[in-house]
Scaffold this active site. Sequence first.
Site, mmCIF file in Angstrom:
data_model
loop_
_atom_site.group_PDB
_atom_site.id
_atom_site.type_symbol
_atom_site.label_atom_id
_atom_site.label_comp_id
_atom_site.label_asym_id
_atom_site.label_seq_id
_atom_site.Cartn_x
_atom_site.Cartn_y
_atom_site.Cartn_z
ATOM 1 C CG PHE A 182 -1.905 0.873 1.348
ATOM 2 C CD1 PHE A 182 -3.070 0.831 0.553
ATOM 3 C CD2 PHE A 182 -1.811 1.998 1.981
ATOM 4 C CE1 PHE A 182 -4.078 1.897 0.729
ATOM 5 C CE2 PHE A 182 -2.832 3.134 2.033
ATOM 6 C CZ PHE A 182 -4.042 2.894 1.361
ATOM 7 C CB SER A 184 0.958 4.920 3.502
ATOM 8 O OG SER A 184 0.166 3.547 4.141
ATOM 9 C CE LYS A 185 0.337 -1.159 5.126
ATOM 10 N NZ LYS A 185 -0.083 -1.005 6.428
ATOM 11 N N PRO A 186 6.316 1.315 4.436
ATOM 12 C CG PRO A 186 7.533 0.659 6.282
ATOM 13 C CD PRO A 186 6.104 0.759 5.347
#
Length: 364
Positions: A182, A184-186
């Site tokens: 997704f 917004s994940k790292p």
Amino acid sequence: MDFIDLKTQYAALKDRIAERMQHVLDHGQYIMGPEVAELEAALADRTGARHCITVSSGTEALLISLMALNLQPGDEVITSPFTFAATAEVIVLLGGKPVWVDVEADTGLIDATQIEAAITPRTRAIMPVSLYGQTPDMDAINAIAARHGNLPVIEDAAQSFGATYRDRQSCNLSTFGCTSFFPSKPLGCYGDGGAIFTSDDALAQACREIRLHGQSKRYTHTRVGVGGRMDTLQCAIVLAKLERFDWEVQERLVRGQLYNAACDAAGIARIHQRAERTSVFGQYTVRVAQREQVQERLKAAGIPTAVHYPVPMHRQPAYAGLCDRPTPVADRLAGEVMSLPMSADLTLAQQDAVMQALRDAVAA
């Protein structure tokens, strides 16, 4: 200030992302193109897992893993209530029952010391959730699973790809590791995406077939499956981002440690990281009283915040009544946690501004 600064990251990777995407547009294999296998090989190599199977989302990764284990109606899966809905919904969608185990007060992670008491003859798997960038105590959890007939363990690693546990990579710590890409994940793409990791050849084959509508070969449906493929374009984007990922992990660690020191000096409670683990700080999370008022003060100062998660799963209308095990720590944390701006490109000046505003908001 952005809560997660994806714009600066894109500016740094713009040319490589464009090159990767243009290559896909040129060859035209938008589904299961060569970038899919390339990404799977790169991710498997990074984690040390024998197999990586890319899928359409982190949720689909969990669902396909449970389907590969042949979860049946009435089967129980032990997990944490302090998580996003995806963890629980995949269990319920297959007719299973989530069994809640409370979390640790200082980490928000499932309390491994309470898992054994939750095991029953119907227990089919344990699904510990990595949170805020850090893994649970996976050795302790795997040992419990081994004592009870080698129960499968599925690490819900949607927030922890790139983190380590005792020098081993998240996603290669148990039967399955499932992560999310997704945005917004790292390590994120520009839409939905995810991956399953396993070193079990038979389970890997099952996952590959399930993500392609259960096909063992074209139009031969050996299993019941889903349309769970990750788009070639999204794989291309992750491949471009992977080139900078080691740097990003290190920068996140530095910023997390700076936040830790500032919070400790100010006497602000925070989520702690265990000594034998690293965190990718998927979120940087503190614990505050009167959270709504603190958030409003920070908003007025131009500081965005978020809450992961304000209502634990056993309090959600769709899941209430599925399991009556008490989880008082999860209930308490749900009312206190608040995440601050965090990304590899967060500047020191921005961090100083966040901490000054937080100190002022808590003291007001």
